[in-house]
Design a protein around this motif. Structure first.
Motif, PDB file in Angstrom:
ATOM      1  N   ARG A  93       0.849  -1.186   0.000  1.00  0.00           N
ATOM      2  CA  ARG A  93       0.000   0.000   0.000  1.00  0.00           C
ATOM      3  C   ARG A  93       0.888   1.241   0.000  1.00  0.00           C
ATOM      4  NH1 ARG A  93      -4.339   0.263   4.685  1.00  0.00           N
ATOM      5  NH2 ARG A  93      -5.260  -1.325   3.335  1.00  0.00           N
ATOM      6  N   ILE A  94       0.505   2.211  -0.827  1.00  0.00           N
ATOM      7  CA  ILE A  94       1.215   3.481  -0.888  1.00  0.00           C
ATOM      8  C   ILE A  94       0.250   4.588  -0.505  1.00  0.00           C
ATOM      9  CG2 ILE A  94       2.457   5.122  -2.355  1.00  0.00           C
ATOM     10  CD1 ILE A  94       3.139   2.748  -4.189  1.00  0.00           C
ATOM     11  N   ARG A  95       0.624   5.391   0.471  1.00  0.00           N
ATOM     12  CA  ARG A  95      -0.186   6.547   0.876  1.00  0.00           C
ATOM     13  C   ARG A  95       0.409   7.784   0.216  1.00  0.00           C
ATOM     14  NH1 ARG A  95       1.313   5.680   6.907  1.00  0.00           N
ATOM     15  NH2 ARG A  95       3.235   5.307   5.726  1.00  0.00           N
ATOM     16  N   LEU A  96      -0.399   8.423  -0.626  1.00  0.00           N
ATOM     17  CA  LEU A  96       0.058   9.564  -1.422  1.00  0.00           C
ATOM     18  C   LEU A  96      -0.773  10.794  -1.092  1.00  0.00           C
ATOM     19  CD1 LEU A  96       1.598  10.852  -3.882  1.00  0.00           C
ATOM     20  CD2 LEU A  96      -0.247   9.955  -5.310  1.00  0.00           C
ATOM     21  N   GLY A  97      -0.106  11.862  -0.679  1.00  0.00           N
ATOM     22  CA  GLY A  97      -0.793  13.118  -0.386  1.00  0.00           C
ATOM     23  C   GLY A  97      -0.590  14.120  -1.505  1.00  0.00           C
ATOM     24  N   SER A  98      -1.669  14.752  -1.931  1.00  0.00           N
ATOM     25  CA  SER A  98      -1.568  15.695  -3.049  1.00  0.00           C
ATOM     26  C   SER A  98      -2.643  16.761  -2.970  1.00  0.00           C
ATOM     27  CB  SER A  98      -1.686  14.947  -4.386  1.00  0.00           C
ATOM     28  OG  SER A  98      -1.690  15.838  -5.477  1.00  0.00           O
ATOM     29  N   PHE A  99      -2.444  17.837  -3.741  1.00  0.00           N
ATOM     30  CA  PHE A  99      -3.471  18.855  -3.893  1.00  0.00           C
ATOM     31  C   PHE A  99      -4.599  18.283  -4.737  1.00  0.00           C
ATOM     32  CE2 PHE A  99       0.721  21.141  -4.560  1.00  0.00           C
ATOM     33  CZ  PHE A  99       0.989  21.213  -3.202  1.00  0.00           C
ATOM     34  N   PRO A 100      -5.835  18.665  -4.474  1.00  0.00           N
ATOM     35  CA  PRO A 100      -6.971  18.124  -5.248  1.00  0.00           C
ATOM     36  C   PRO A 100      -6.821  18.288  -6.750  1.00  0.00           C
ATOM     37  CG  PRO A 100      -7.770  19.300  -3.313  1.00  0.00           C
ATOM     38  CD  PRO A 100      -6.291  19.553  -3.384  1.00  0.00           C
ATOM     39  N   SER A 104      -6.770  15.107  -9.865  1.00  0.00           N
ATOM     40  CA  SER A 104      -7.725  14.989 -10.970  1.00  0.00           C
ATOM     41  C   SER A 104      -7.117  15.305 -12.334  1.00  0.00           C
ATOM     42  CB  SER A 104      -8.917  15.921 -10.735  1.00  0.00           C
ATOM     43  OG  SER A 104      -8.490  17.273 -10.672  1.00  0.00           O
ATOM     44  N   THR A 105      -5.848  15.758 -12.376  1.00  0.00           N
ATOM     45  CA  THR A 105      -5.278  16.139 -13.673  1.00  0.00           C
ATOM     46  C   THR A 105      -3.955  15.440 -13.970  1.00  0.00           C
ATOM     47  OG1 THR A 105      -4.277  18.089 -12.609  1.00  0.00           O
ATOM     48  CG2 THR A 105      -6.396  18.397 -13.715  1.00  0.00           C
ATOM     49  N   LEU A 106      -2.894  15.810 -13.294  1.00  0.00           N
ATOM     50  CA  LEU A 106      -1.557  15.353 -13.651  1.00  0.00           C
ATOM     51  C   LEU A 106      -1.237  13.942 -13.168  1.00  0.00           C
ATOM     52  CD1 LEU A 106       1.134  16.163 -14.969  1.00  0.00           C
ATOM     53  CD2 LEU A 106       1.843  17.095 -12.770  1.00  0.00           C
ATOM     54  N   ILE A 124      -3.462   4.766  -2.106  1.00  0.00           N
ATOM     55  CA  ILE A 124      -4.465   5.573  -1.431  1.00  0.00           C
ATOM     56  C   ILE A 124      -4.092   7.043  -1.641  1.00  0.00           C
ATOM     57  CG2 ILE A 124      -5.546   6.151   0.767  1.00  0.00           C
ATOM     58  CD1 ILE A 124      -4.854   3.354   1.731  1.00  0.00           C
ATOM     59  N   ALA A 125      -4.872   7.755  -2.446  1.00  0.00           N
ATOM     60  CA  ALA A 125      -4.609   9.161  -2.744  1.00  0.00           C
ATOM     61  C   ALA A 125      -5.408  10.035  -1.778  1.00  0.00           C
ATOM     62  CB  ALA A 125      -4.979   9.484  -4.182  1.00  0.00           C
TER      63      ALA A 125
END
Length: 312
Positions: A93-100, A104-106, A124-125
């Protein structure tokens, strides 16, 4: 040249009967998908699909090609599963934190490509602000996080670069300016201003302060860029926004570049836990390879969608 993306696209078109949906499934543009199909049929010297205005159907000979493609992709998956088993990558499992906006794009094409290679690994984004992501990385709450303008010592993979733009009503005197002329921060500072924060620490206010200017007439402070767009469209003020957030509908709006140009970069950074995770390391390696391949392919282009800095 035929590659795996061509064969995946071929199967997706056969499954969906639609080039647009197939392109979305494999993570390319519709125009890119149409060109790929033309290249594939030209390379093989046969017609695989019959196209009409409403649907795309597989020809009789194309059916046989599609079946071989399915078998090839199935065998490739089996080979990769075997390799993953030997490296302990058959699960994880990879926990990935990102801007919304990036989720949805990149990021989708990158994550989709990774999961095609490693179907046993769950990603898991998590959507968050830049402050929350920095906190999560420090606490090992995530394995990988997207950070803004990462310092060189953080060994980030820069995956995007975004230009700041002045957004003004179509009726504004600046609306008649040439794009090359742009707008300076000092000019923006004196205007009735719509401050869009997007929940990030880097916004118009911080950019102005760093440049030695102050916003003298902030009419509204909003979090959502779309709200800022609507207020500017109504003539309530001007705004400083990122090019990636500009609306598709630019009626009664004009976007001009800030001069001198100001960009925001965002890159992937691993937490301590992520640096010791085989799954996160596999994701990191795949994205690193994608960045390098893109840089080589687009070496003649002034800007590329990904940029590599350094990795430990």
């Amino acid at each position: 040249m035929m590659n795996l993306a061509h064969w995946r696209l071929l199967v997706a078109i056969a499954d969906t009967g639609n080039i647009s949906r197939a392109a979305e499934r494999v993570g390319i543009t519709q125009s890119g998908a149409s060109q790929a199909v033309t290249q594939l049929e030209s390379a093989l010297g046969i017609q695989i699909f019959s196209r009409s205005r409403r649907e795309v159907t597989v020809t009789a000979l194309g059916e046989q090609v599609v079946e071989h493609a399915r078998a090839m992709l199935s065998h490739l998956t089996a080979i990769r599963n075997l390799a993953d088993d030997s490296q302990g990558l058959n699960q994880g499992r990879i926990r990935l934190g990102s801007f919304p906006s990036l989720i949805s794009t990149l990021l989708p094409p990158l994550l989709r490509n990774f999961q095609q290679r490693h179907p046993g690994i769950e990603i898991i984004a998590l959507k968050a602000t830049d402050i929350e992501i920095e906190d999560w990385l420090a606490r090992d709450a995530i394995d990988v996080g997207v950070v803004l303008n990462p310092a060189a010592e953080r060994h980030a993979l820069i995956i995007g670069r975004d230009a700041w733009m002045a957004l003004v009503p179509g009726s504004h005197p600046w609306g008649r300016r040439a794009m090359a002329q742009g707008v300076t921060l000092s000019e923006l500072a004196t205007q009735p201003f719509i401050l869009a924060t997007s929940g990030c620490t880097i916004d118009a206010q911080s950019l102005m302060e760093n440049a030695g200017h102050a916003l003298t007439d902030v009419r509204f402070t909003v979090r959502d860029p779309s709200t800022a767009h609507a207020l500017v469209r109504e003539g309530m003020g001007v705004a400083l926004v990122l090019a990636s957030t500009l609306p598709e509908d630019m009626r009664n709006l004009r976007a001009l570049p800030v001069v001198p140009a100001i960009h925001r970069e965002f890159g992937l950074v691993r937490s301590q836990a992520g640096q010791h995770s085989p799954a996160a390391s596999a994701l990191w390696g795949m994205i690193d390879s994608t960045i390098r391949a893109t840089t080589i392919a687009d070496a003649q282009s002034p800007e590329t969608p990904y940029r590599h800095t350094s990795s430990p």
